[in-house]
Design an enzyme around this catalytic site. Structure first.
Site: not given
Ligand code: 9MR
Length: 421
Positions: A225, A335
């Site tokens: 990102e 994802e």
């Molecule tokens: O699914 C993840 C969630 O449990 C966390 O709270 C969050 C915090 O940043 O991250 C989520 O996963 C993310 C992933 O690592 C990167 N792309 C976006 C995902 C959804 O937010």
């Protein structure tokens, strides 16, 4: 009658597809991923002798039995269905990995895993140990690497391959990692020191996995990102406003991360750049991928694909993937989830999953794309990061973890119509 209607709709869909293929996503305004309100009204399959299970959306006949084509699929799993096409992954949090019911379903259906949070920098960096080990730790941060053992041995023992997520990210990376004394309020270190910390972090993560669990991690999300033209004023469209990496190292941090990852990763382990809303930033992503690919530093583009039922798979996923792949990288969907908008339905969601898998399979088999894996971001709706949006393939009911219509869509059941393109 039902079959005739299905055939007609499929024919109509085919013509729609042909028309869409003329469109170049970079020349149009692609549909945004994520949270738009749903306005699409999908054509429904003939419902004279079927109804939906209201909890799962799965097609059932009036006597409660899953309809013919879907029923035939129940003896096949996702990983079997796509065994000769691409790996099928799921993001799991540690507690679900340790829960026998959840891990049983995961092992039945998937052959690739991504840890939802447990391999991110905030989970791996050990602040107390970093402070205690100063000055030696000044350029060699201390990590809690043994936390990876239960995760990596689960994968190793069960023959599951892993996507390492994620090494360098603006989020879930503590500010203290960037300071002189490893405290949140300390002065920021120089660019040179931060690059040394970055190299050390990447080396420790990659070599720990490879030395102790060789072959388990097949891909790393090296940088996550980093591109967002709306989040700052970098001329390349890199995110600036909330990125400590950008602030301390500058725009070079992306290439530096890939240089270090390449230096330590074993041959055949694939290095990815991973991002969201890819359809909205194709030019910036292509420029970055081209630069890294020309230097031999990158293998793949991870398209996150946090979608909603209002999104058009054509623009949000397919044409975007084709365009990004022109830079020479392979593609993974890393994802995937498709939230059900307010006026939408589980049935529409199933169609979206179906058309996405259908198009990705076709692109892989025709050689148009090289797709390594498709990963859904979570096992079942109630444990999704998007609670309330019913975004995943399974749901928890009083009967346990059940397949949704979305699962039948991902399996390309012929009685789910993939007309929503
Ligand atoms: O699914 C993840 C969630 O449990 C966390 O709270 C969050 C915090 O940043 O991250 C989520 O996963 C993310 C992933 O690592 C990167 N792309 C976006 C995902 C959804 O937010």
């Amino acid at each position: 009658m039902k079959r005739v209607l299905s055939l007609l709709l499929i024919l109509a869909m085919s013509f729609g597809l042909l028309a869409c293929q003329e469109v170049n996503p970079t020349a149009t305004t692609p549909a945004a991923e994520s949270t738009e309100t749903v306005t699409d009204v999908p054509a429904s399959p003939d419902s004279s002798d079927t109804e939906e299970n209201t909890e799962t959306g799965a097609p059932v006949s009036t006597d409660g039995v899953v309809t013919d084509d879907s029923a035939a699929l129940d003896s096949v799993t996702l990983k079997e269905r796509y065994a000769d096409t691409f790996m099928i992954g799921c993001a799991l949090p540690l507690d679900l990995m340790k829960n026998p019911i959840s891990s049983g379903l995961f092992l039945e259906q998937f052959n690739s895993i991504t840890m939802e949070n447990e391999m991110k920098p905030d989970a791996m960096l050990n602040q107390t140990a970093c402070i205690k080990a100063l000055p030696a730790s000044y350029t060699e941060p201390v990590l809690s690497l043994s936390k990876l053992d239960s995760i990596l041995s689960f994968a190793q023992e069960n023959g599951i391959k892993m996507r390492g997520h994620t090494l360098v990210w603006h989020s879930q990376t503590p500010k203290w990692f960037f300071t002189e004394d490893y405290t949140a309020n300390g002065a920021l270190v120089s660019k040179e020191v931060m690059l040394q910390r970055m190299e050390s972090y990447i080396r420790q993560m990659i070599t720990y996995c490879e030395d102790n669990y060789p072959g388990v991690v097949y891909a790393w999300d090296v940088v996550n990102e980093a591109v967002d033209p709306d989040a700052g004023n970098d001329p390349n469209g890199y995110r600036t406003v909330d990125s400590m990496w950008y602030k301390v190292v500058g725009p070079d941090f992306i290439e530096a991360a890939f240089t270090y990852a390449r230096k330590y990763a074993a041959e055949g382990v694939h290095l990815y750049y991973n991002d969201y809303n890819c359809s909205l930033k194709v030019p910036q992503l292509k420029a970055l991928l081209t630069k890294l690919h020309d230097k031999g530093l990158i293998d793949g583009m991870g398209m996150q694909c946090h979608l909603s039922t209002s999104d058009k798979i054509a623009n949000a996923v397919y044409y975007t993937a084709v365009s990004l792949a022109e830079t020479g990288v392979m593609i993974s969907i890393t994802e995937l989830d498709i939230g059900v908008g307010e006026s939408s339905s589980l049935e529409t969601q199933a169609m979206k999953y179906k058309v996405l898998f259908e198009r990705m399979e076709e692109a892989q088999k025709s050689g148009k794309l090289q797709i390594e894996s498709i990963t859904v971001w979570g096992l079942y709706d109630q444990r999704s990061w998007r609670p309330g949006e019913q975004a995943l393939l399974f749901t928890k009911t009083e009967n346990g973890l059940e397949k949704k219509a979305a699962w039948y869509g991902a399996m390309q059941a012929s009685d789910i119509l993939a007309i929503e393109w």
